[in-house]
Write a protein that holds these residues in place. Sequence first.
Motif, PDB file in Angstrom:
ATOM      1  N   ARG A 125       0.860  -1.191   0.000  1.00 34.03           N
ATOM      2  CA  ARG A 125       0.000   0.000   0.000  1.00 34.03           C
ATOM      3  C   ARG A 125       0.898   1.245   0.000  1.00 34.03           C
ATOM      4  O   ARG A 125       1.706   1.446   0.914  1.00 34.03           O
ATOM      5  CB  ARG A 125      -0.917  -0.004   1.213  1.00 34.03           C
ATOM      6  CG  ARG A 125      -1.946   1.117   1.244  1.00 34.03           C
ATOM      7  CD  ARG A 125      -2.787   1.031   2.504  1.00 34.03           C
ATOM      8  NE  ARG A 125      -3.715  -0.078   2.430  1.00 34.03           N
ATOM      9  CZ  ARG A 125      -4.952   0.001   1.953  1.00 34.03           C
ATOM     10  NH1 ARG A 125      -5.403   1.154   1.477  1.00 34.03           N
ATOM     11  NH2 ARG A 125      -5.736  -1.056   1.943  1.00 34.03           N
ATOM     12  N   LEU A 138      -1.149   4.847 -11.304  1.00 33.80           N
ATOM     13  CA  LEU A 138      -1.558   3.477 -11.622  1.00 33.80           C
ATOM     14  C   LEU A 138      -0.918   3.000 -12.929  1.00 33.80           C
ATOM     15  O   LEU A 138      -0.508   1.840 -13.052  1.00 33.80           O
ATOM     16  CB  LEU A 138      -3.075   3.387 -11.716  1.00 33.80           C
ATOM     17  CG  LEU A 138      -3.855   3.589 -10.411  1.00 33.80           C
ATOM     18  CD1 LEU A 138      -5.349   3.546 -10.672  1.00 33.80           C
ATOM     19  CD2 LEU A 138      -3.475   2.529  -9.381  1.00 33.80           C
ATOM     20  N   ASN A 142       1.501  -0.148 -13.067  1.00 27.67           N
ATOM     21  CA  ASN A 142       1.122  -1.236 -13.982  1.00 27.67           C
ATOM     22  C   ASN A 142       2.233  -1.546 -14.970  1.00 27.67           C
ATOM     23  O   ASN A 142       2.346  -2.663 -15.460  1.00 27.67           O
ATOM     24  CB  ASN A 142      -0.161  -0.873 -14.734  1.00 27.67           C
ATOM     25  CG  ASN A 142      -1.409  -1.330 -14.000  1.00 27.67           C
ATOM     26  OD1 ASN A 142      -1.487  -2.472 -13.550  1.00 27.67           O
ATOM     27  ND2 ASN A 142      -2.379  -0.433 -13.853  1.00 27.67           N
ATOM     28  N   ALA A 160      -1.821  -7.185  -9.621  1.00 24.82           N
ATOM     29  CA  ALA A 160      -3.161  -6.593  -9.607  1.00 24.82           C
ATOM     30  C   ALA A 160      -3.029  -5.241  -8.910  1.00 24.82           C
ATOM     31  O   ALA A 160      -2.748  -5.167  -7.714  1.00 24.82           O
ATOM     32  CB  ALA A 160      -4.137  -7.492  -8.866  1.00 24.82           C
ATOM     33  N   VAL A 161      -3.193  -4.157  -9.680  1.00 26.92           N
ATOM     34  CA  VAL A 161      -2.987  -2.795  -9.168  1.00 26.92           C
ATOM     35  C   VAL A 161      -4.327  -2.082  -9.136  1.00 26.92           C
ATOM     36  O   VAL A 161      -5.069  -2.068 -10.121  1.00 26.92           O
ATOM     37  CB  VAL A 161      -1.984  -2.019 -10.049  1.00 26.92           C
ATOM     38  CG1 VAL A 161      -1.708  -0.638  -9.454  1.00 26.92           C
ATOM     39  CG2 VAL A 161      -0.689  -2.802 -10.207  1.00 26.92           C
ATOM     40  N   SER A 162      -4.653  -1.484  -7.992  1.00 24.96           N
ATOM     41  CA  SER A 162      -5.916  -0.738  -7.839  1.00 24.96           C
ATOM     42  C   SER A 162      -5.653   0.449  -6.920  1.00 24.96           C
ATOM     43  O   SER A 162      -4.552   0.631  -6.397  1.00 24.96           O
ATOM     44  CB  SER A 162      -6.998  -1.648  -7.247  1.00 24.96           C
ATOM     45  OG  SER A 162      -6.600  -2.139  -5.980  1.00 24.96           O
ATOM     46  N   SER A 163      -6.666   1.293  -6.761  1.00 26.74           N
ATOM     47  CA  SER A 163      -6.526   2.471  -5.907  1.00 26.74           C
ATOM     48  C   SER A 163      -7.634   2.493  -4.870  1.00 26.74           C
ATOM     49  O   SER A 163      -8.723   1.956  -5.078  1.00 26.74           O
ATOM     50  CB  SER A 163      -6.556   3.751  -6.746  1.00 26.74           C
ATOM     51  OG  SER A 163      -7.838   3.916  -7.343  1.00 26.74           O
ATOM     52  N   ASP A 164      -7.347   3.152  -3.756  1.00 27.57           N
ATOM     53  CA  ASP A 164      -8.315   3.316  -2.680  1.00 27.57           C
ATOM     54  C   ASP A 164      -8.177   4.744  -2.165  1.00 27.57           C
ATOM     55  O   ASP A 164      -7.459   5.008  -1.213  1.00 27.57           O
ATOM     56  CB  ASP A 164      -8.030   2.307  -1.565  1.00 27.57           C
ATOM     57  CG  ASP A 164      -9.008   2.428  -0.405  1.00 27.57           C
ATOM     58  OD1 ASP A 164     -10.025   3.132  -0.572  1.00 27.57           O
ATOM     59  OD2 ASP A 164      -8.741   1.845   0.661  1.00 27.57           O
ATOM     60  N   ILE A 168      -2.334   3.606  -3.436  1.00 24.43           N
ATOM     61  CA  ILE A 168      -2.179   2.608  -4.497  1.00 24.43           C
ATOM     62  C   ILE A 168      -2.051   1.255  -3.811  1.00 24.43           C
ATOM     63  O   ILE A 168      -1.244   1.082  -2.894  1.00 24.43           O
ATOM     64  CB  ILE A 168      -0.928   2.874  -5.345  1.00 24.43           C
ATOM     65  CG1 ILE A 168      -0.957   4.295  -5.920  1.00 24.43           C
ATOM     66  CG2 ILE A 168      -0.793   1.846  -6.460  1.00 24.43           C
ATOM     67  CD1 ILE A 168       0.371   4.714  -6.520  1.00 24.43           C
ATOM     68  N   VAL A 170      -1.192  -2.703  -4.339  1.00 31.08           N
ATOM     69  CA  VAL A 170      -0.553  -3.650  -5.262  1.00 31.08           C
ATOM     70  C   VAL A 170      -0.508  -5.020  -4.597  1.00 31.08           C
ATOM     71  O   VAL A 170      -0.114  -5.143  -3.433  1.00 31.08           O
ATOM     72  CB  VAL A 170       0.884  -3.198  -5.619  1.00 31.08           C
ATOM     73  CG1 VAL A 170       1.460  -4.102  -6.710  1.00 31.08           C
ATOM     74  CG2 VAL A 170       0.908  -1.748  -6.048  1.00 31.08           C
ATOM     75  N   SER A 173      -1.671 -11.078  -8.732  1.00 30.97           N
ATOM     76  CA  SER A 173      -2.933 -11.495  -9.344  1.00 30.97           C
ATOM     77  C   SER A 173      -3.221 -12.946  -8.999  1.00 30.97           C
ATOM     78  O   SER A 173      -2.332 -13.692  -8.577  1.00 30.97           O
ATOM     79  CB  SER A 173      -2.860 -11.317 -10.864  1.00 30.97           C
ATOM     80  OG  SER A 173      -1.892 -12.195 -11.416  1.00 30.97           O
TER      81      SER A 173
END
Length: 553
Positions: A125, A138, A142, A160-164, A168, A170, A173
């Motif tokens: 994070r 991102l 990525n 698997a990369v996402s945001s909150d 960020i 990570v 996957s």
Amino acid sequence: MLQLELWKRILIWGVVVLGLVFALPNLFYTRVEQANDARAAIAAGMDTEENQALAAQWPSFLPSNLVNLGLDLRGGAHLLAEVKVADVYEQRMEALWPEVRDALRDERATVGTIRLQDSEPGILRVRISQPEGMAKALEVVNGLARPVTSLTGAGASDLAVSSDGSDIIVQLSEAEKLATDDRTLRQALEIIRRRIDEVGTREPTILRQGTDRILIQVPGIGSADEVKAIIGTTAQLTFQPVISRTTNAETSPGIGNELLPAADEKGVYYVLEQAPVVTGEQLTDAQPSFDQNGRPAVNFRFNPQGARKFGDYTAANIGSPFAIVLDGEVISAPTIQSHIPGGSGIITGNFTIEESTNLAVLLRAGALPAGLNFLEERTIGPELGQDSIDAGALASAVGAIAVVVFMWASYGLFGIFANIALVINVAMMFGVLSMLGATLTLPGIAGIVLTIGMAVDANVLIFERIREELRVAKGPARAISLGFEKALSAIVDANITTLITAVILFLVGSGPVRGFAVTLGLGIITSVFTAIYVTRLLIILWFDRRRPKTIEV
């Protein structure tokens, strides 16, 4: 007619003698085993008088291969270990942090400051101070992803990369987790096998069970604790930058750092950067040695990639301490005095000679990719193994005596020929097992007992056929010759179907089932050979000597 060419007779006796010679060492099992161990020790450099005396117990010109005894016959240790695959996810994310940090620094004007945040294991994070730059962040992260290197994950990315909000997130996957699990189990299997082989154990069984478990059976070892001492240490070696040294166990290391104890100094702790500069995975060799003060140490050498990293770091950090960490303890924290090129060095500490030797073995075999959780452990004592051997020997003796008496009572002199062939058959079985280096288990003894009963089936078919030929007034020589010829097809058919069964059991079975299949299959082959060729040759030799006008079968 009842004749065999000379070359066939020589070939038959040659095969019999070869089988008996290879079976011979098993009659002197302990002596041959000690001689083999002594010769292996001498080859490894331990050329002592004691080893020379033990090696001389068995002539070097004779075969020295033995039938290996399985866990249920020799005693030993049985372990079921669970590989902590989740540890690998956590290590991957810890190692990824420097890459993510460096990549985002190049976009600082867009994303702002970058800070590592506390997160659950296996997740990275990272917080940026400018949430409006999240899309760019991102995209950058990525860009660090790589394709999954497995058939099941073809086309998928490993991250698997996402945001909150402003963070960020990570993680690996799902496809990469499956591929990682498979790689971790394969690597753990190979490393465990190397470590056990290094200490000279005989015929260990190391098998994968399910998705994250490994079955380990090591015959001839004293206890499960001994096996755990060999394989239970992960031997994770890392070289990490030192931030500070403290005597306060409550010191907060800070995000991205860790607090580890000193192995040799009680109450001393080091604050280290969590991401290592070099790891034990990049070691190519490790050997026990001595430092400049004559104390036990371990010399090591890196591969080209590790040597480059190690050399670059030491060149840029002369005068700074550098921690050598083994399994979560700082075993040494020397100050870098100069650039260390070439990728070699020495690990010093308060080692004994035995400890430095064991550490070199562990490092040379490679680090376990993850820790092990032992779910089941059993120690089978040699007394229980001896009981199994005694029970198997008794069953074999009773079966053999019953068969010998039956054949002698039913067929007289011809039954004695069959009994001689039966003894040769059993000896040849042990000879073939010795040549193959096969492992004999209690089910394997059951296969031998079954073979003893089946071995005379071919002789029964032959002798009954000879009786039928005698009833139609055929002469003795003609009756014997026709008996062998006409019984051959029935013998082959009956034994081929049993051999097919043994092959199927070996291919689809495991452990004890395979042991049974091996002895059954070999017993079929040797029994057919002895029944068709050895028994026939014995009868021919008798017939040529006596020339009887009539015979009774």
